[in-house]
Write a protein that holds these residues in place. Structure first.
Motif, PDB file in Angstrom:
ATOM      1  N   ILE A 115       4.855   0.699   0.664  1.00 42.73           N
ATOM      2  CA  ILE A 115       3.714   0.065   0.702  1.00 42.73           C
ATOM      3  C   ILE A 115       2.781   1.301   1.007  1.00 42.73           C
ATOM      4  N   ARG A 116       1.854   1.617   0.338  1.00 43.49           N
ATOM      5  CA  ARG A 116       1.157   2.997   0.171  1.00 43.49           C
ATOM      6  C   ARG A 116      -0.284   2.451   1.261  1.00 43.49           C
ATOM      7  N   PRO A 117      -0.910   3.609   1.903  1.00 45.65           N
ATOM      8  CA  PRO A 117      -2.045   3.288   2.697  1.00 45.65           C
ATOM      9  C   PRO A 117      -2.894   2.337   1.931  1.00 45.65           C
ATOM     10  N   ASN A 118      -3.330   2.435   0.703  1.00 46.09           N
ATOM     11  CA  ASN A 118      -4.304   1.559   0.070  1.00 46.09           C
ATOM     12  C   ASN A 118      -3.835   0.062  -0.125  1.00 46.09           C
ATOM     13  N   GLY A 119      -2.701  -0.086   0.561  1.00 41.30           N
ATOM     14  CA  GLY A 119      -2.017  -1.530   0.507  1.00 41.30           C
ATOM     15  C   GLY A 119      -1.138  -2.059  -0.684  1.00 41.30           C
ATOM     16  N   VAL A 120      -1.177  -0.995  -1.662  1.00 39.44           N
ATOM     17  CA  VAL A 120      -0.380  -1.267  -3.037  1.00 39.44           C
ATOM     18  C   VAL A 120       1.423  -1.072  -2.575  1.00 39.44           C
ATOM     19  N   ASP A 121       1.894  -2.163  -3.015  1.00 39.05           N
ATOM     20  CA  ASP A 121       3.348  -2.109  -2.671  1.00 39.05           C
ATOM     21  C   ASP A 121       3.800  -1.504  -4.240  1.00 39.05           C
ATOM     22  N   LEU A 122       4.670  -0.212  -3.996  1.00 37.14           N
ATOM     23  CA  LEU A 122       5.135   0.554  -5.061  1.00 37.14           C
ATOM     24  C   LEU A 122       6.332  -0.302  -5.961  1.00 37.14           C
ATOM     25  N   ARG A 123       6.738  -1.471  -5.214  1.00 39.39           N
ATOM     26  CA  ARG A 123       7.669  -2.202  -5.920  1.00 39.39           C
ATOM     27  C   ARG A 123       7.150  -3.074  -7.199  1.00 39.39           C
ATOM     28  N   ILE A 124       5.976  -3.383  -7.341  1.00 40.58           N
ATOM     29  CA  ILE A 124       5.442  -3.945  -8.401  1.00 40.58           C
ATOM     30  C   ILE A 124       5.296  -3.098  -9.596  1.00 40.58           C
ATOM     31  N   PHE A 125       5.792  -1.982  -9.493  1.00 32.51           N
ATOM     32  CA  PHE A 125       5.832  -1.203 -10.752  1.00 32.51           C
ATOM     33  C   PHE A 125       7.407  -1.002 -11.294  1.00 32.51           C
ATOM     34  N   ASP A 126       8.203  -1.810 -10.540  1.00 29.69           N
ATOM     35  CA  ASP A 126       9.486  -1.296 -11.094  1.00 29.69           C
ATOM     36  C   ASP A 126       9.882  -1.912 -12.378  1.00 29.69           C
ATOM     37  N   LYS A 127       9.199  -2.863 -12.886  1.00 34.45           N
ATOM     38  CA  LYS A 127       9.450  -3.252 -14.246  1.00 34.45           C
ATOM     39  C   LYS A 127       9.056  -2.284 -15.356  1.00 34.45           C
ATOM     40  N   ASP A 128       8.034  -1.497 -15.185  1.00 34.85           N
ATOM     41  CA  ASP A 128       7.554  -0.750 -16.109  1.00 34.85           C
ATOM     42  C   ASP A 128       8.020   0.861 -15.832  1.00 34.85           C
ATOM     43  N   ILE A 129       9.083   1.083 -14.999  1.00 36.92           N
ATOM     44  CA  ILE A 129       9.427   2.404 -14.961  1.00 36.92           C
ATOM     45  C   ILE A 129      10.854   2.488 -14.988  1.00 36.92           C
TER      46      ILE A 129
END
Length: 399
Positions: A115-129
């Motif tokens: 969970i980055r400082p801007n609040g975005v959870d990097l787990r949301i990108f798993d399907k695209d990487i």
């Protein structure tokens, strides 16, 4: 009611060499006091206000006017709650912190990384990487303990605990408020050893882990007190089922063999080692317990009696001069990035820790093309003027 277990390794270590600490005028001392005992005493003069360490550096100039130990009292201590999975550590640690007037640090997890400082959870990108660059947390581990990323997961868990422990030390030194943590970097190896015993990770991962640990662990200050909540393995398995978390109940990681190895590592390695540096209380927590009883036991501990030069117990907290307290405070307040950089040890001989360049490129491109990462933390599209706006170039503009 919890039962206090008096084990053979909970004892005072007799120093081999005599001699008091020469010129030692500032020593962490006095016994910890619970809420009831504190309220029974006459009011005390107020302590200096906490230093805003989150937004300000503690500089040399500030150290001339803002002395670290002036905020200390008998409860300025580091307490760590340990125990097996589903033992009730979180509820106990929170209640203990409240009674002692300390800050509770819940157990570190992979949110610290994802969970980055801007609040975005990097787990949301798993399907695209690419698969090898995806996130891997405790849920993934429980479901797929033999996954290629399991070793990297445990190393990152050690890093998460390490970073959180730095934050806890910074809080204590800048506010005078004690801290209660759930697990610590000192005990993290019990998971690594349990994973290795079940062949979840390779010998190469184990080698890298202990090299990183050796390069980092001595930079910290050991806790004053460790509390171990002991629960037999069969009861741990029952507690896991009762807790009902799908990834634990249906997962493949928390087998009786894994939990047994965790218990072995705790009791035969970690507790024996930490007891030479910190006070240790062990409780039979099979049926839970009473926090007030634990507080009473803690109040009976004398942290002031370890004054011999060669005495290992409380050694990290016996600093002879105010300037040395200021030095420690500056390190944990200002230089967390330096301490975390100690993890940068180049090891290219463990394939599970290597990411292909093309996969890494695709991962970063997907993430940094997202609108949430268009601007550096603290900047927005509404900032006026070129001097204020700091647009982050697309990843492909760097190459």
């Amino acid at each position: 009611m919890a039962t206090f277990i008096r084990t053979t390794f909970v004892k005072v270590i007799t120093p081999v060499h005599g001699g008091k600490i020469a010129g030692c005028t500032i020593i962490q001392n006095r016994s910890i006091m619970g809420k009831a005992l504190r309220e029974s005493l006459p009011p005390r003069p107020p302590k200096p206000a906490p230093f805003d360490y989150v937004n300000k550096d503690y500089t040399w100039l500030r150290s001339l006017f803002d002395r670290t130990t002036h905020r200390f009292d008998e409860n300025t201590k580091v307490l760590v709650v340990e125990g097996p999975v589903a033992a009730g550590k979180t509820e106990f640690a929170a209640a203990l912190a409240e009674d002692l007037g300390m800050k509770h640090f819940p157990e570190a997890n992979m949110d610290i990384h994802y969970i980055r400082p801007n609040g975005v959870d990097l787990r949301i990108f798993d399907k695209d990487i690419p698969e090898d660059t995806r996130t891997f947390d405790h849920v993934n581990f429980n479901c797929h303990p033999n996954h290629r990323l399991a070793g990297n997961f445990q190393i990152m868990m050690y890093m998460a605990r390490y970073g959180q422990y730095i934050d806890a030390l910074a809080h204590l030194l800048n506010t005078g408020q004690g801290v209660v943590l759930e697990r610590s970097p000192y005990s993290d190896f019990v998971f690594l050893e349990a994973m290795f015993s079940q062949k979840y990770v390779s010998r190469g991962i184990k080698s890298v882990y202990y090299e990183l640990r050796a390069n980092t662990i001595e930079e910290l200050m050991r806790p004053h007190l460790v509390i171990y909540l002991d629960v037999p393995v069969d009861k741990v398995s029952e507690a896991i089922k009762k807790r009902g978390l799908k990834h634990e109940v249906d997962g493949k990681a928390l087998t009786p063999a894994f939990l047994t190895e965790m218990e072995h590592q705790y009791k035969n390695k970690y507790l024996r080692d930490i007891a030479t540096h910190a006070e240790l209380l062990v409780y039979d927590w099979t049926g839970g317990g009473d926090v007030e009883v634990v507080v009473e036991d803690i109040e009976r501990l004398d942290f002031d009696k370890y004054t011999e030069r060669e005495e290992p117990k409380m050694k990290d907290w016996r600093l002879p001069r105010e300037v040395e307290w200021a030095d420690q405070r500056q390190i944990f307040t200002n230089n967390k990035h330096y301490l975390m950089n100690l993890f940068n040890i180049p090891r290219t001989d463990v394939p599970e820790l290597i990411t292909q360049a093309d996969d890494g490129y695709m991962r970063d491109k997907v993430i940094y093309d997202h609108p949430a990462f268009q601007y550096t933390e603290g900047y927005t599209p509404n900032d006026k003027g070129l001097l204020l706006k700091n647009k982050v170039p697309k990843y492909h503009e760097f190459v």
